[in-house]
Design a protein around this motif. Structure first.
Motif, PDB file in Angstrom:
ATOM      1  N   GLU A  27     -10.541  90.985  31.845  1.00  0.00           N
ATOM      2  CA  GLU A  27     -10.899  89.983  30.837  1.00  0.00           C
ATOM      3  C   GLU A  27     -12.396  89.716  30.846  1.00  0.00           C
ATOM      4  OE1 GLU A  27     -10.009  85.234  30.100  1.00  0.00           O
ATOM      5  OE2 GLU A  27      -8.371  86.521  30.795  1.00  0.00           O
ATOM      6  N   VAL A  28     -12.992  89.660  29.651  1.00  0.00           N
ATOM      7  CA  VAL A  28     -14.397  89.282  29.527  1.00  0.00           C
ATOM      8  C   VAL A  28     -14.515  88.170  28.497  1.00  0.00           C
ATOM      9  CG1 VAL A  28     -15.238  91.571  30.180  1.00  0.00           C
ATOM     10  CG2 VAL A  28     -14.908  91.019  27.772  1.00  0.00           C
ATOM     11  N   GLU A  29     -15.608  87.443  28.590  1.00  0.00           N
ATOM     12  CA  GLU A  29     -15.869  86.341  27.664  1.00  0.00           C
ATOM     13  C   GLU A  29     -17.227  86.561  27.023  1.00  0.00           C
ATOM     14  OE1 GLU A  29     -16.203  81.471  27.837  1.00  0.00           O
ATOM     15  OE2 GLU A  29     -14.781  82.508  29.169  1.00  0.00           O
ATOM     16  N   THR A  30     -17.322  86.270  25.726  1.00  0.00           N
ATOM     17  CA  THR A  30     -18.551  86.549  24.991  1.00  0.00           C
ATOM     18  C   THR A  30     -18.661  85.587  23.818  1.00  0.00           C
ATOM     19  OG1 THR A  30     -19.819  88.371  23.996  1.00  0.00           O
ATOM     20  CG2 THR A  30     -17.489  88.239  23.437  1.00  0.00           C
ATOM     21  N   ASP A  31     -19.815  85.612  23.152  1.00  0.00           N
ATOM     22  CA  ASP A  31     -19.946  84.820  21.925  1.00  0.00           C
ATOM     23  C   ASP A  31     -19.291  85.538  20.748  1.00  0.00           C
ATOM     24  OD1 ASP A  31     -21.427  82.798  23.183  1.00  0.00           O
ATOM     25  OD2 ASP A  31     -23.320  83.836  22.822  1.00  0.00           O
ATOM     26  N   VAL A  32     -19.586  86.851  20.626  1.00  0.00           N
ATOM     27  CA  VAL A  32     -19.084  87.628  19.492  1.00  0.00           C
ATOM     28  C   VAL A  32     -18.465  88.919  20.003  1.00  0.00           C
ATOM     29  CG1 VAL A  32     -19.617  88.679  17.263  1.00  0.00           C
ATOM     30  CG2 VAL A  32     -20.953  86.718  18.058  1.00  0.00           C
ATOM     31  N   VAL A  55     -22.949  89.539  23.032  1.00  0.00           N
ATOM     32  CA  VAL A  55     -22.154  90.417  22.171  1.00  0.00           C
ATOM     33  C   VAL A  55     -21.435  91.467  23.008  1.00  0.00           C
ATOM     34  CG1 VAL A  55     -22.180  92.026  20.231  1.00  0.00           C
ATOM     35  CG2 VAL A  55     -23.776  90.099  20.261  1.00  0.00           C
ATOM     36  N   THR A  56     -20.148  91.646  22.705  1.00  0.00           N
ATOM     37  CA  THR A  56     -19.344  92.710  23.295  1.00  0.00           C
ATOM     38  C   THR A  56     -18.778  93.562  22.168  1.00  0.00           C
ATOM     39  OG1 THR A  56     -18.729  91.339  25.189  1.00  0.00           O
ATOM     40  CG2 THR A  56     -17.319  93.244  24.708  1.00  0.00           C
ATOM     41  N   VAL A  57     -18.945  94.882  22.269  1.00  0.00           N
ATOM     42  CA  VAL A  57     -18.472  95.806  21.245  1.00  0.00           C
ATOM     43  C   VAL A  57     -17.318  96.626  21.809  1.00  0.00           C
ATOM     44  CG1 VAL A  57     -19.094  97.695  19.685  1.00  0.00           C
ATOM     45  CG2 VAL A  57     -20.814  95.964  20.280  1.00  0.00           C
ATOM     46  N   GLY A 201     -26.341  93.670  25.361  1.00  0.00           N
ATOM     47  CA  GLY A 201     -24.997  93.829  24.809  1.00  0.00           C
ATOM     48  C   GLY A 201     -24.200  94.836  25.614  1.00  0.00           C
ATOM     49  N   THR A 202     -22.883  94.730  25.525  1.00  0.00           N
ATOM     50  CA  THR A 202     -21.990  95.644  26.245  1.00  0.00           C
ATOM     51  C   THR A 202     -21.119  96.395  25.254  1.00  0.00           C
ATOM     52  OG1 THR A 202     -21.904  94.097  28.110  1.00  0.00           O
ATOM     53  CG2 THR A 202     -20.226  95.830  28.042  1.00  0.00           C
ATOM     54  N   ILE A 203     -21.005  97.707  25.438  1.00  0.00           N
ATOM     55  CA  ILE A 203     -20.156  98.540  24.587  1.00  0.00           C
ATOM     56  C   ILE A 203     -19.090  99.187  25.465  1.00  0.00           C
ATOM     57  CG2 ILE A 203     -20.060 100.524  23.024  1.00  0.00           C
ATOM     58  CD1 ILE A 203     -23.030  99.996  22.389  1.00  0.00           C
ATOM     59  N   TYR A 204     -17.837  98.976  25.108  1.00  0.00           N
ATOM     60  CA  TYR A 204     -16.723  99.630  25.797  1.00  0.00           C
ATOM     61  C   TYR A 204     -16.169 100.717  24.877  1.00  0.00           C
ATOM     62  CZ  TYR A 204     -16.748  95.654  29.015  1.00  0.00           C
ATOM     63  OH  TYR A 204     -17.113  94.708  29.943  1.00  0.00           O
ATOM     64  N   GLU A 205     -16.106 101.959  25.381  1.00  0.00           N
ATOM     65  CA  GLU A 205     -15.521 103.064  24.633  1.00  0.00           C
ATOM     66  C   GLU A 205     -14.085 103.300  25.077  1.00  0.00           C
ATOM     67  OE1 GLU A 205     -19.310 105.807  23.351  1.00  0.00           O
ATOM     68  OE2 GLU A 205     -18.365 106.265  25.283  1.00  0.00           O
ATOM     69  N   GLN A 206     -13.363 104.103  24.275  1.00  0.00           N
ATOM     70  CA  GLN A 206     -11.945 104.395  24.550  1.00  0.00           C
ATOM     71  C   GLN A 206     -11.173 103.081  24.764  1.00  0.00           C
ATOM     72  OE1 GLN A 206     -11.266 107.529  24.044  1.00  0.00           O
ATOM     73  NE2 GLN A 206     -13.370 108.288  24.171  1.00  0.00           N
ATOM     74  N   THR A 222      -6.936  94.813  24.158  1.00  0.00           N
ATOM     75  CA  THR A 222      -6.912  96.276  24.225  1.00  0.00           C
ATOM     76  C   THR A 222      -5.775  96.677  25.161  1.00  0.00           C
ATOM     77  OG1 THR A 222      -8.393  96.507  26.128  1.00  0.00           O
ATOM     78  CG2 THR A 222      -9.417  96.278  23.949  1.00  0.00           C
ATOM     79  N   ALA A 223      -5.595  97.969  25.395  1.00  0.00           N
ATOM     80  CA  ALA A 223      -4.504  98.425  26.251  1.00  0.00           C
ATOM     81  C   ALA A 223      -4.641  97.906  27.673  1.00  0.00           C
ATOM     82  CB  ALA A 223      -4.452  99.952  26.250  1.00  0.00           C
ATOM     83  N   GLU A 224      -5.870  97.756  28.140  1.00  0.00           N
ATOM     84  CA  GLU A 224      -6.078  97.390  29.547  1.00  0.00           C
ATOM     85  C   GLU A 224      -6.895  96.121  29.751  1.00  0.00           C
ATOM     86  OE1 GLU A 224      -7.035 100.708  32.223  1.00  0.00           O
ATOM     87  OE2 GLU A 224      -6.930 102.017  30.478  1.00  0.00           O
ATOM     88  N   GLY A 225      -7.209  95.424  28.674  1.00  0.00           N
ATOM     89  CA  GLY A 225      -8.041  94.238  28.849  1.00  0.00           C
ATOM     90  C   GLY A 225      -8.018  93.346  27.628  1.00  0.00           C
ATOM     91  N   LYS A 226      -8.857  92.321  27.653  1.00  0.00           N
ATOM     92  CA  LYS A 226      -8.986  91.426  26.506  1.00  0.00           C
ATOM     93  C   LYS A 226     -10.358  90.783  26.512  1.00  0.00           C
ATOM     94  CE  LYS A 226      -6.339  87.812  28.952  1.00  0.00           C
ATOM     95  NZ  LYS A 226      -5.119  86.967  28.861  1.00  0.00           N
ATOM     96  N   VAL A 227     -10.797  90.404  25.310  1.00  0.00           N
ATOM     97  CA  VAL A 227     -12.101  89.763  25.120  1.00  0.00           C
ATOM     98  C   VAL A 227     -11.878  88.411  24.468  1.00  0.00           C
ATOM     99  CG1 VAL A 227     -14.385  89.936  24.078  1.00  0.00           C
ATOM    100  CG2 VAL A 227     -13.215  92.023  24.818  1.00  0.00           C
ATOM    101  N   ARG A 228     -12.318  87.363  25.155  1.00  0.00           N
ATOM    102  CA  ARG A 228     -12.299  86.013  24.583  1.00  0.00           C
ATOM    103  C   ARG A 228     -13.651  85.766  23.917  1.00  0.00           C
ATOM    104  NH1 ARG A 228      -8.000  83.113  26.163  1.00  0.00           N
ATOM    105  NH2 ARG A 228      -6.831  83.869  27.977  1.00  0.00           N
ATOM    106  N   ALA A 229     -13.630  85.285  22.677  1.00  0.00           N
ATOM    107  CA  ALA A 229     -14.868  85.145  21.931  1.00  0.00           C
ATOM    108  C   ALA A 229     -14.850  83.892  21.062  1.00  0.00           C
ATOM    109  CB  ALA A 229     -15.078  86.377  21.055  1.00  0.00           C
ATOM    110  N   LYS A 230     -16.037  83.486  20.636  1.00  0.00           N
ATOM    111  CA  LYS A 230     -16.139  82.412  19.649  1.00  0.00           C
ATOM    112  C   LYS A 230     -15.954  82.965  18.231  1.00  0.00           C
ATOM    113  CE  LYS A 230     -19.444  79.934  22.582  1.00  0.00           C
ATOM    114  NZ  LYS A 230     -20.881  79.515  22.742  1.00  0.00           N
TER     115      LYS A 230
END
Length: 427
Positions: A27-32, A55-57, A201-206, A222-230
């Motif tokens: 799990e990660v937390e971000t603004d966008v 920002v997380t992409v 910024g962070t970019i996660y592929e696949q 996603t299959a293995e995680g989640k992003v909490r965002a505003k």
């Protein structure tokens, strides 16, 4: 774990080296949270990072995997339907705003290339080529229209002048736009991704988004995680699938095909396109082409409605190339690939907001290289509370395809057949 590679395109084969990017786990937390690492997502991320957002992409495959890394590489101004069409369908204030933005995307690309030192073979100059007098009349009107909105880097080409810029006997004239041009599209995307990371910024592929949990604090799974965002920006375009059902109803993925020759050598390349401009013709179902930095010809055209992959791309596109350049009849084709773009019924982009915190832009309708870079800026402005330009796009009317998702492909193909006949007979 699924690992989706790039298609076997010239762009993937000649891409700049980049470091591997992680898969989202945990799990990660971000603004966008931006869904999609194509031009719309990367442009949004860059503008947001430059204004202090975290920002997380999330990218389902690899940066630039979709249309952003497969297109013809041409910098073409305005929208898939030009400003005069917009003027007829919306009020004067909205049309004025959209007209003022029609030439901004190309400037943003050049600013990004300069600021972040992106190596993407940027060249200036794009030609719209007229196959008949009707096309030429259209280009004369287009020049007047664009100049009315302050765009003055234009030159009408008569039959003699167009022979000086492209060695094709099929054209009666054209329009040269020196603020147009061409790039290596995948290397542009990779350079923008590196810029995103340089700003934190962070970019996660696949890491495909499989579900959006809506609400005051949305979560992208996603299959293995989640992003909490505003906020969430949905930028998957033709590769979004059914992640957001209400966006799928008014759009349709379509495929376009591209081939690349073996290297032609400096002498042959210079005889084809002496000034190294890119070219597209004025047909409804248009052809487009340009030279690469290593003197190959990239040639594209054709539309497959519903985004099916043709069995033999070269068989579709090579005859088009030889119609323009019969002197290439013995040249080998080294690469052939297809890519999807997202079509809307109006041919204008769909921009909007779902609830208070999910923003989207999609449906460039084959005219996305410049628009997507503008879209990123407009979306970032909206998240900062400056929504006038966002609202101008969001107010464009959009309608579902006749017959719904079941019949949209045959209806669109029937329409394309009709316009193909008009192209053939110069109507």
């Amino acid at each position: 774990m699924a690992n989706t590679p790039y298609p076997q395109s010239y762009y993937a084969a000649s891409a700049n080296a980049v470091p591997p990017r992680p898969v989202l786990q945990g799990e990660v937390e971000t603004d966008v949270c931006v869904i999609g690492a194509g031009y719309t997502g990367l442009s949004s991320a860059l503008f947001l990072l430059e204004n202090g957002f975290r920002v997380t992409v999330l990218e389902a495959a690899k940066v630039g995997f979709g249309a952003s890394g497969r297109n013809g590489g041409q910098i073409v101004n305005s929208y898939s339907r030009d400003i005069d069409v917009i003027e007829r369908s919306v009020g004067p204030q909205q049309a004025q705003l959209l007209g003022q933005m029609a030439f901004e995307g190309g400037r943003i690309i050049r600013e990004r290339v300069a600021k972040y030192q992106i190596q993407c073979d940027l060249k200036d100059g794009g030609v719209f080529a007229a196959l008949n007098s009707k096309h030429m009349g259209h280009l004369e009107s287009q020049k007047r229209l664009w100049e009315r909105y302050g765009h003055t880097q234009l030159e009408l080409l008569d039959e003699r002048r167009i022979r000086e810029v492209v060695a094709c006997d099929n054209y009666v004239g054209g329009l040269l736009d020196m603020s147009g041009g061409h790039i290596h599209p995948l290397n542009l995307a990779l350079g923008e991704a590196a810029a995103v990371e340089s700003l934190g910024g962070t970019i996660y592929e696949q890491s495909a988004a499989v579900r959006i949990e809506r609400g005051a604090n949305p979560v992208v799974h996603t299959a293995e995680g989640k992003v909490r965002a505003k906020f969430i920006i949905v930028a998957g375009n033709a590769y979004l699938g059914n992640l957001v059902p209400e966006l799928a109803a008014k759009s349709m993925p379509c495929g376009t095909q591209v081939i690349t020759t073996a290297p032609l050598g400096d002498e042959v390349a210079k005889t084809l396109l002496p000034q190294d401009y890119c070219v597209e013709d004025c047909n409804y179902l248009l052809d487009y082409y340009r030279l690469t930095s290593d003197k190959r010809l990239i040639f594209g055209g054709g539309v497959v409605y519903g985004a099916r992959d043709p069995a033999n791309i070269e068989a579709i596109i090579r005859p088009k190339m030889l119609k323009a350049f019969p002197q290439l009849k013995n040249v080998k084709i080294d690469y052939a690939w297809t890519g999807n773009f997202l079509l809307t019924l109006s041919r204008l982009p769909q921009v909007g907001r779902l609830g208070d915190n999910i923003y989207y832009s999609q449906g460039c309708s084959g005219h996305g290289v410049t628009y997507t870079h503008l879209a990123g800026k407009v979306l970032a402005e909206a998240l900062r509370g400056q929504a006038e330009r966002f609202d101008a796009f969001a107010g464009l009317p959009h309608y579902p395809f006749p017959g719904g998702q079941m019949l949209r492909t045959p209806f669109a193909a029937l329409g394309a057949w009709y316009y193909g006949l008009r192209d053939k007979f110069g109507m």
